[in-house]
Write an enzyme that holds these catalytic residues in place. Sequence first.
Site, short mmCIF file in Angstrom:
data_model
loop_
_atom_site.label_atom_id
_atom_site.label_comp_id
_atom_site.label_asym_id
_atom_site.label_seq_id
_atom_site.Cartn_x
_atom_site.Cartn_y
_atom_site.Cartn_z
N HIS A 142 0.84 -1.20 0.00
CA HIS A 142 0.00 0.00 0.00
C HIS A 142 0.88 1.25 0.00
CE1 HIS A 142 -3.10 2.73 2.12
NE2 HIS A 142 -3.33 2.70 0.83
N GLU A 154 3.07 0.36 3.19
CA GLU A 154 2.64 -0.65 4.15
C GLU A 154 2.69 -1.99 3.43
OE1 GLU A 154 -0.57 2.00 6.75
OE2 GLU A 154 -1.29 0.89 5.03
N1 NAD Z 1 -5.50 7.69 -4.99
C1 NAD Z 1 -5.03 7.43 -3.78
O1 NAD Z 1 -4.84 8.34 -2.94
C2 NAD Z 1 -4.68 6.03 -3.39
C3 NAD Z 1 -3.72 5.82 -2.39
C4 NAD Z 1 -3.36 4.50 -2.07
C5 NAD Z 1 -3.97 3.44 -2.72
N2 NAD Z 1 -4.92 3.69 -3.67
C6 NAD Z 1 -5.51 2.50 -4.33
O2 NAD Z 1 -4.85 2.31 -5.56
C7 NAD Z 1 -5.75 1.77 -6.53
C8 NAD Z 1 -5.81 2.69 -7.73
O3 NAD Z 1 -6.22 3.96 -7.32
P1 NAD Z 1 -5.96 5.26 -8.22
O4 NAD Z 1 -6.28 6.43 -7.36
O5 NAD Z 1 -4.64 5.16 -8.90
O6 NAD Z 1 -7.13 5.08 -9.30
P2 NAD Z 1 -7.22 5.71 -10.78
O7 NAD Z 1 -8.67 5.73 -11.11
O8 NAD Z 1 -6.42 6.97 -10.87
O9 NAD Z 1 -6.48 4.63 -11.68
C9 NAD Z 1 -6.98 3.34 -11.93
C10 NAD Z 1 -6.53 2.97 -13.35
O10 NAD Z 1 -6.72 1.59 -13.54
C11 NAD Z 1 -7.15 1.40 -14.87
N3 NAD Z 1 -7.81 0.10 -14.91
C12 NAD Z 1 -9.04 -0.24 -14.47
N4 NAD Z 1 -9.24 -1.56 -14.65
C13 NAD Z 1 -8.10 -2.07 -15.19
C14 NAD Z 1 -7.66 -3.35 -15.56
N5 NAD Z 1 -8.43 -4.42 -15.42
N6 NAD Z 1 -6.40 -3.48 -16.06
C15 NAD Z 1 -5.61 -2.42 -16.20
N7 NAD Z 1 -5.95 -1.17 -15.85
C16 NAD Z 1 -7.19 -1.00 -15.34
C17 NAD Z 1 -8.05 2.59 -15.17
O11 NAD Z 1 -8.13 2.80 -16.56
C18 NAD Z 1 -7.31 3.72 -14.44
O12 NAD Z 1 -6.39 4.38 -15.28
C19 NAD Z 1 -7.09 1.61 -5.80
O13 NAD Z 1 -7.17 0.31 -5.29
C20 NAD Z 1 -6.98 2.63 -4.67
O14 NAD Z 1 -7.77 2.31 -3.56
C21 NAD Z 1 -5.26 4.94 -4.04
#
Ligand code: NAD
Length: 285
Positions: A142, A154
């Site tokens: 994480h 994490e």
């Molecule tokens: N944004 C934050 O602050 C944060 C922090 C820590 C963890 N996270 C976690 O990280 C993960 C992603 O979050 P994010 O903010 O980067 O989201 P985001 O929406 O910015 O990015 C997700 C990306 O994944 C792509 N995608 C969706 N399905 C897919 C697939 N099957 N194969 C390949 N690509 C695919 C989408 O097109 C998109 O570009 C989530 O699980 C979120 O909970 C987010």
Amino acid sequence: MPREIRKVGVIGLGTMGAGIAQLAIEAGVETVGREVSMELAERARDRIAHFLTRKVEKGTLDRADRDAAVQRLTLTTDVADCADCDLVIEAIVEELGPKQELFRELDRITAADAVLATNTSALSVTQIAAPTTRPERVLGMHFFNPAPLLPLVEVIRTELTADDPYETAYAFGARLGKTPIRCNDTPGFVVNRVLIPLLNDCVRVLDEARVTPQDLDTGMKNGAGWPMGPCELIDLVGIDIHVHASEALYEATHEPRMAAPPRLVRMAQAGLLGRKSKRGFYTYD
Ligand SMILES: NC(=O)c1ccc[n+]([C@@H]2O[C@H](COP(=O)([O-])OP(=O)(O)OC[C@H]3O[C@@H](n4cnc5c(N)ncnc54)[C@H](O)[C@@H]3O)[C@@H](O)[C@H]2O)c1
């Protein structure tokens, strides 16, 4: 013995995945980035290249190193291109169904001793691992947003995660220049478990004490030594993201402090999302 990571796959090149891919290529690791379309993948590579160029301009990265790093990133829309990765880090949408489907697919195509990691913020790593035939090689990594800047990762183990893949992921986090910590698969892991209810309390205090966001931020910075006020922090994280994380934690724990305060829910519904929408607790230019 932790396994050597020669090639890493990053699935989803959104906010988090692009940051993680950037860290990997800067650390000298061959990286395959998978997106749902080449257009999205290329857009992510452009963002990464832009950040690395800025580092060259600031004098913190050599141009040759920047170019070599960008070369290390291969883009694809086909998960099968991750077949020879030693470690795959998933950073797709925060929904259990698509994540489980992806892990089932990764289980089928990657080597039996590859390590599979999820960057989920609030879902259960155990449930994400469940459809695979190798839950002992599945864990959480994480990262925090923005991944290239925030030092923490994490490293999360489930009841089934084995020591060897776990230590491999921990060592890889350190190789990316991060500060890894060890924890178990519990709702919110460590930082969000503490931070989400704390920030929700701060928002409730806005109404209870009829204090302004500015004065609350001033209070926490000057009275508790916080580097950033709670309202500034929620604006930075994104009010919609914070509400979503609160809802997920509330669902998992049923602790009232986890539930998103109605004031935040209304702000999210009104499109007041913080910095990214230029309006939240504060207004941004
Ligand atoms: N944004 C934050 O602050 C944060 C922090 C820590 C963890 N996270 C976690 O990280 C993960 C992603 O979050 P994010 O903010 O980067 O989201 P985001 O929406 O910015 O990015 C997700 C990306 O994944 C792509 N995608 C969706 N399905 C897919 C697939 N099957 N194969 C390949 N690509 C695919 C989408 O097109 C998109 O570009 C989530 O699980 C979120 O909970 C987010």
